[in-house]
Design a protein around this motif. Structure first.
Motif, PDB file in Angstrom:
ATOM      1  N   LEU B  62       0.801  -1.538   0.371  1.00 23.85           N
ATOM      2  CA  LEU B  62       0.489   0.063   0.207  1.00 23.85           C
ATOM      3  C   LEU B  62       0.800   1.219  -0.204  1.00 23.85           C
ATOM      4  O   LEU B  62       1.751   1.193   0.321  1.00 23.85           O
ATOM      5  N   MET B  65      -0.350   5.855   4.256  1.00 24.19           N
ATOM      6  CA  MET B  65      -1.368   5.650   4.452  1.00 24.19           C
ATOM      7  C   MET B  65      -2.046   6.729   5.568  1.00 24.19           C
ATOM      8  O   MET B  65      -0.651   6.314   6.812  1.00 24.19           O
ATOM      9  N   GLY B  67      -1.818   6.298   8.978  1.00 26.26           N
ATOM     10  CA  GLY B  67      -1.943   5.714   9.346  1.00 26.26           C
ATOM     11  C   GLY B  67      -2.103   5.812  10.891  1.00 26.26           C
ATOM     12  O   GLY B  67      -2.914   5.383  11.797  1.00 26.26           O
ATOM     13  N   PHE B 100      -2.004  -7.567   3.107  1.00 29.67           N
ATOM     14  CA  PHE B 100      -1.974  -5.755   2.893  1.00 29.67           C
ATOM     15  C   PHE B 100      -0.440  -5.575   3.996  1.00 29.67           C
ATOM     16  O   PHE B 100      -0.224  -5.987   5.449  1.00 29.67           O
ATOM     17  N   PRO B 102       1.899  -2.632   4.523  1.00 30.67           N
ATOM     18  CA  PRO B 102       1.777  -1.440   4.556  1.00 30.67           C
ATOM     19  C   PRO B 102       3.208  -0.611   4.132  1.00 30.67           C
ATOM     20  O   PRO B 102       4.699  -1.393   5.023  1.00 30.67           O
TER      21      PRO B 102
END
Lengths: 330, 330
Positions: B62, B65, B67, B100, B102
């Motif tokens: 990803l 973003m 977090g 996913f 990060p």
DNA sequence: CTGAAAGCGCTTACAG
DNA sequence: CTGAAAGCGCTTACAG
């Protein structure tokens, strides 16, 4: 075989030592673990799952969220992302893959796809999904308490304490008439926060003001609700926005009406996001630590699947992040 | 064994028929498939992966973003959620689980955890992660084109066409001075949209106005940028907000300055969200169909892992959703 | 604690 | 196209 040879023990001993089964001498276990680390041994999940009859898959049922334009927004989009990523990592660390299942897909998915256990995120008080899981006799853990059932398999926020912490802070800063912007819907978290607010108010002989706000457009709904609320005869001197972006809508309404924040109006948020820190004035919020909850929920489910005794519900404490919106000059 | 017996063929034939391998008579294949469906046969993934030496795991990297509070927001939070959920479903449908990862975790994760292939979401023009993947010699597909490398394994939006579709719509509605609110950063999508805007303008002898906007607080940054932009001597008569919530910030600035939307100012968004449909006036936007892209990326990666010939890059068309913010009375 | 065996469900190479 | 065999990596039951 290699680890066992390196540690000078049999395959059986090596396997028992690594998996914490059987009776293995502490010294032997140490030697095996050391040998495994040395060799960089990691068990093959496919083989383990095949042997043990597991699927190696956990499912996470997500609450409704703004999948396509026009639908309702979730009450905490940023919080969900943090939750899902943390849960996926935790699951993987325990040898499971985590599947995310949106609410539309849940009924058929649960009946067709093989999985070992389920995490249900934010049950509401009449949650269809939980009924289905019970019928299918599937092990599951809820993230936040399921109010309707007396289950112990859940990880919850310490909502009562969190809410009181924020309310005490507002009161200490001088707030006398606090209004709660409550999102529509019957999620446990919403219900519990409202109850905590009402109790806290009653204990102090205050009349609690609870204002329902639509979830259809978080910031805009809160803005419009607040325009009206702030223009009323009994204007609150503090508002607490429960869903994501409610506090932002309140801030915009205050600016538009020329209300000084925090001097005339204090604003707090029941859930923290990056935006709360970025706006001016920045907004005081509860950090509910979704990563910690997600990790705990996965671990609770994994322990349950391993047949361990049902643990007590786990409560994750929140932290109050005080920012400009509630910091009045001395 | 059961399926083979039901279809009256050998195990080998049944396996080949179901997996599309070997030479199997078309009629035989049909009988086997029918028998499998009848019996509700689904291959055990653990066994298949064990046999074939796969891990059964795909990773999805990803982009950064929000977090934790204080970090930058992603340019499209709601879009990401749609992407990740669709990708997870597609992966599962092909017998893979999707992890996913990060951005902070990516470097160590990629080196330690076993997986079969990777999807990289939104590479930027100097993406460290792609370098690492190439070094590790890992199969990967990017979601959106990787500008720096000449790779064919990507699924992209039809950014040039999408941008022109939106610009043509604005021009047809009477826009003469269009400003592009461009998020900071060098994501392919941002870069390509800007180029398309510049080309489109040049073809019409217009001077393109490109205004960079911080990603630190999407709505607020766009709002502040637009307050200034709309007060300048050469005020645009249309703005196109590229990142999520930019258009919302523009709308708020317009309202504050008393600009009528769409009559004095038209507003469009390069990415659609539920909020665009909910605000008043509702905001015209590009629906880039992230679910379709995510699914296509998974399928491309799966085909690549199966050793199929490298396919051409796949381009997913967007749809223009016309709403009130660009619908001038006749 | 050892060591050999059995089997999870699958795919594949092979002799016929 | 058949049919029996072999093996992926693991765990577990068992005789010693």
């Amino acid at each position: 075989v290699d680890v066992a040879a390196a540690a000078g023990v049999s395959r059986t001993q090596a396997s028992d030592a690594l998996n914490g089964r059987g009776r293995v001498d502490a010294g032997t276990r140490e030697r095996v673990v050391a040998a495994a680390a040395e060799l960089g041994y990691r068990a093959n999940l496919s083989a383990r799952n095949l042997r043990s009859g597991k699927t190696g898959v956990l499912a996470m049922l997500l609450p409704a969220m703004g999948g396509t334009a026009g639908e309702n927004e979730a009450w905490g989009l940023e919080t969900y992302i943090r939750t899902t990523i943390a849960a996926a990592s935790a699951a993987f660390a325990h040898g499971y893959a985590l599947m995310f299942v949106p609410p539309e897909a849940a009924p058929s998915w649960l009946a067709q796809v093989p999985y070992d256990g389920v995490i249900v995120s934010d049950p509401d008080s009449d949650d269809q999904r939980l009924g289905q899981l019970e019928q299918l006799n599937v092990p599951f853990v809820t993230l936040e308490r399921d109010i309707a059932r007396e289950r112990k398999l859940y990880v919850g926020s310490d909502t009562d304490r969190n809410t009181r912490m924020l309310l005490d802070h507002l009161a200490a800063a001088g707030a006398e008439r606090i209004a709660l912007l409550r999102p529509e819907g019957q999620w446990s978290w919403t219900v519990e926060t409202t109850v905590a607010f009402e109790n806290w108010s009653a204990e102090r002989g205050r009349r609690p003001t609870v204002v329902p706000v639509s979830l259809h457009h978080l910031e805009g709904s809160a803005y419009e609700t607040c325009l009206e609320l702030f223009s009323s005869s009994e204007r609150p001197d503090a508002v607490l926005g429960l869903a994501e972006r409610f506090a932002l809508g309140a801030l915009r309404a205050a600016k538009e009406l020329g209300l000084a924040v925090p001097d005339q109006l204090m604003i707090g948020s029941g859930i923290d996001t990056s935006t709360n820190a970025a706006v001016q004035p920045s907004i005081t919020a509860l950090e509910i630590n979704p990563e910690r909850s997600a990790r705990a929920a996965v671990e609770m489910l994994v322990a349950h699947l391993a047949g361990e005794d049902p643990p007590a519900p786990l409560i994750v404490a929140g932290d109050l992040v005080v920012r400009e919106s509630t910091s009045r000059a001395a």
